[in-house]
Design a protein around this motif. Structure first.
Motif, PDB file in Angstrom:
ATOM      1  N   GLY A   1      32.510  30.388  32.020  1.00  0.00           N
ATOM      2  CA  GLY A   1      31.614  31.409  32.557  1.00  0.00           C
ATOM      3  C   GLY A   1      31.651  31.532  34.064  1.00  0.00           C
ATOM      4  O   GLY A   1      31.571  32.642  34.619  1.00  0.00           O
ATOM      5  N   HIS A   2      31.813  30.407  34.757  1.00  0.00           N
ATOM      6  CA  HIS A   2      31.822  30.436  36.221  1.00  0.00           C
ATOM      7  C   HIS A   2      33.020  31.199  36.785  1.00  0.00           C
ATOM      8  O   HIS A   2      33.002  31.620  37.942  1.00  0.00           O
ATOM      9  CB  HIS A   2      31.835  29.009  36.771  1.00  0.00           C
ATOM     10  CG  HIS A   2      33.075  28.241  36.415  1.00  0.00           C
ATOM     11  ND1 HIS A   2      33.269  27.658  35.185  1.00  0.00           N
ATOM     12  CD2 HIS A   2      34.202  27.990  37.138  1.00  0.00           C
ATOM     13  CE1 HIS A   2      34.453  27.067  35.163  1.00  0.00           C
ATOM     14  NE2 HIS A   2      35.036  27.260  36.322  1.00  0.00           N
ATOM     15  N   GLN A   3      34.056  31.378  35.955  1.00  0.00           N
ATOM     16  CA  GLN A   3      35.244  32.081  36.435  1.00  0.00           C
ATOM     17  C   GLN A   3      35.023  33.582  36.588  1.00  0.00           C
ATOM     18  O   GLN A   3      35.832  34.266  37.224  1.00  0.00           O
ATOM     19  CB  GLN A   3      36.431  31.811  35.502  1.00  0.00           C
ATOM     20  CG  GLN A   3      36.891  30.368  35.521  1.00  0.00           C
ATOM     21  CD  GLN A   3      38.138  30.142  34.679  1.00  0.00           C
ATOM     22  OE1 GLN A   3      38.701  31.072  34.115  1.00  0.00           O
ATOM     23  NE2 GLN A   3      38.569  28.906  34.601  1.00  0.00           N
ATOM     24  N   ILE A   4      33.947  34.097  36.020  1.00  0.00           N
ATOM     25  CA  ILE A   4      33.648  35.520  36.206  1.00  0.00           C
ATOM     26  C   ILE A   4      33.435  35.808  37.687  1.00  0.00           C
ATOM     27  O   ILE A   4      33.990  36.769  38.236  1.00  0.00           O
ATOM     28  CB  ILE A   4      32.416  35.926  35.382  1.00  0.00           C
ATOM     29  CG1 ILE A   4      32.679  35.751  33.888  1.00  0.00           C
ATOM     30  CG2 ILE A   4      32.015  37.378  35.687  1.00  0.00           C
ATOM     31  CD1 ILE A   4      31.465  35.968  33.007  1.00  0.00           C
ATOM     32  N   TYR A   5      32.639  34.975  38.339  1.00  0.00           N
ATOM     33  CA  TYR A   5      32.346  35.181  39.761  1.00  0.00           C
ATOM     34  C   TYR A   5      33.603  35.008  40.609  1.00  0.00           C
ATOM     35  O   TYR A   5      33.935  35.878  41.423  1.00  0.00           O
ATOM     36  CB  TYR A   5      31.268  34.200  40.210  1.00  0.00           C
ATOM     37  CG  TYR A   5      30.903  34.342  41.674  1.00  0.00           C
ATOM     38  CD1 TYR A   5      30.160  35.421  42.110  1.00  0.00           C
ATOM     39  CD2 TYR A   5      31.292  33.371  42.607  1.00  0.00           C
ATOM     40  CE1 TYR A   5      29.809  35.556  43.452  1.00  0.00           C
ATOM     41  CE2 TYR A   5      30.942  33.500  43.942  1.00  0.00           C
ATOM     42  CZ  TYR A   5      30.206  34.590  44.358  1.00  0.00           C
ATOM     43  OH  TYR A   5      29.875  34.719  45.692  1.00  0.00           O
ATOM     44  N   SER A   6      34.303  33.907  40.438  1.00  0.00           N
ATOM     45  CA  SER A   6      35.487  33.665  41.266  1.00  0.00           C
ATOM     46  C   SER A   6      36.560  34.728  41.025  1.00  0.00           C
ATOM     47  O   SER A   6      37.241  35.150  41.966  1.00  0.00           O
ATOM     48  CB  SER A   6      36.054  32.268  41.010  1.00  0.00           C
ATOM     49  OG  SER A   6      36.399  32.082  39.653  1.00  0.00           O
ATOM     50  N   SER A   7      36.679  35.188  39.791  1.00  0.00           N
ATOM     51  CA  SER A   7      37.665  36.234  39.478  1.00  0.00           C
ATOM     52  C   SER A   7      37.303  37.545  40.160  1.00  0.00           C
ATOM     53  O   SER A   7      38.180  38.254  40.692  1.00  0.00           O
ATOM     54  CB  SER A   7      37.754  36.452  37.966  1.00  0.00           C
ATOM     55  OG  SER A   7      38.182  35.282  37.302  1.00  0.00           O
ATOM     56  N   SER A   8      36.014  37.887  40.147  1.00  0.00           N
ATOM     57  CA  SER A   8      35.590  39.140  40.774  1.00  0.00           C
ATOM     58  C   SER A   8      35.848  39.104  42.278  1.00  0.00           C
ATOM     59  O   SER A   8      36.278  40.109  42.872  1.00  0.00           O
ATOM     60  CB  SER A   8      34.104  39.409  40.492  1.00  0.00           C
ATOM     61  OG  SER A   8      33.260  38.491  41.173  1.00  0.00           O
ATOM     62  N   LYS A   9      35.615  37.964  42.900  1.00  0.00           N
ATOM     63  CA  LYS A   9      35.808  37.856  44.338  1.00  0.00           C
ATOM     64  C   LYS A   9      37.292  37.791  44.710  1.00  0.00           C
ATOM     65  O   LYS A   9      37.712  38.342  45.735  1.00  0.00           O
ATOM     66  CB  LYS A   9      35.069  36.630  44.866  1.00  0.00           C
ATOM     67  CG  LYS A   9      33.550  36.753  44.783  1.00  0.00           C
ATOM     68  CD  LYS A   9      33.022  37.949  45.549  1.00  0.00           C
ATOM     69  CE  LYS A   9      31.510  37.954  45.623  1.00  0.00           C
ATOM     70  NZ  LYS A   9      30.981  39.104  46.408  1.00  0.00           N
TER      71      LYS A   9
END
Length: 259
Positions: free
Chosen positions: A149-157
């Motif tokens: 789930g945390h990869q959503i943020y890093s992927s968006s950035k």
């Protein structure tokens, strides 16, 4: 000379600090947020993005000097890509025509040092392809697994930082003499991060993933000052840069690998 800027995410955090700083310097700021702003819209929706453009055009009289796309989410949910990538890009692209009347047009968005963290390649590719329905589907899959789930943020950035690099030098931006850049903050003490920093255990966990040897965690005025310079007349030639304002995280994590 007074300049007119639009700031998304203006009701809190970095957006609020930036709005207050620009206003204190005599500039006019049109604030955008979900609530408590000049323009209240939801940037996860097409209607919200369209309303943003029409309302800012109305309030600005059709002329802007600076676009500051700051609004963002950090939660491991699909809406995060709706704001952090599609909302960010639509803000910059949708408002770009309003910069045409400025003698010194500027545009900036907010990425994150989290763009250096592990990301989901499939999601990043979907974001850069502009495929919002499939990106939301992929985000839903990632959100359903506590290990991803945390990869959503890093992927968006990461995707947004790459979008900046790809577009800043194009005829639409550099060709129109519009410096387009982004900043990549480290850990900023805001309402969004306060729960993570509430205990020493939480702070130490954050320090392990986001080392900030210079000054430690920063308050929102730190990135605000950089954003204000990036949309100032002084910034004439910075182009396509993602400037890390992170207390040294980038240098610690990547070292000299980019050189």
């Amino acid at each position: 000379m007074t300049r007119t800027h639009v700031v998304t995410g203006a009701a809190s955090g970095i957006g609020r600090a930036t709005s207050e700083l620009l206003t204190s310097r005599g500039d006019t700021v049109i604030g955008v947020d979900l609530h408590d702003a000049d323009v209240n819209v939801d940037l996860t929706t097409e209607d919200g993005r369209a309303t943003l453009v029409s309302e800012v055009e109305r309030l600005s009289g059709g002329r802007l000097d600076g676009i500051l796309a700051i609004a963002g989410l950090s939660a491991p949910i699909p809406a995060t890509v709706g704001v952090n990538y599609f909302g960010m890009v639509s803000t910059l692209e949708g408002l770009r025509p309003l910069l045409a009347g400025s003698s010194a047009p500027r545009a900036v968005g907010v990425a994150s040092m989290a763009s250096l963290h592990p990301a989901d390649d499939e999601l990043v590719d979907l974001l850069l392809a502009g495929d919002e329905p499939r990106a939301l589907e992929r985000s839903t899959v990632l959100a359903g697994d506590p290990t991803t789930g945390h990869q959503i943020y890093s992927s968006s950035k990461q995707a947004f930082a790459r979008w900046i690099r790809r577009n800043a030098t194009t005829p639409a931006w550099a060709g129109e003499n519009i410096p387009l850049n982004a900043i990549a903050p480290g850990v900023i003490v805001t309402a969004m991060t306060e729960p993570l920093l509430a205990t020493e255990e939480g702070r130490e966990q954050i320090r392990q993933s986001v080392p900030m040897p210079l000054g430690g965690f920063a308050d929102a005025n730190v990135p605000a000052r950089l954003l204000a310079w990036l949309v100032s007349e002084e910034n004439s030639h910075l182009c396509g840069q993602v400037v890390f304002v992170d207390g040294g995280s980038d240098a610690v994590i990547r070292g000299d690998s980019t050189w």
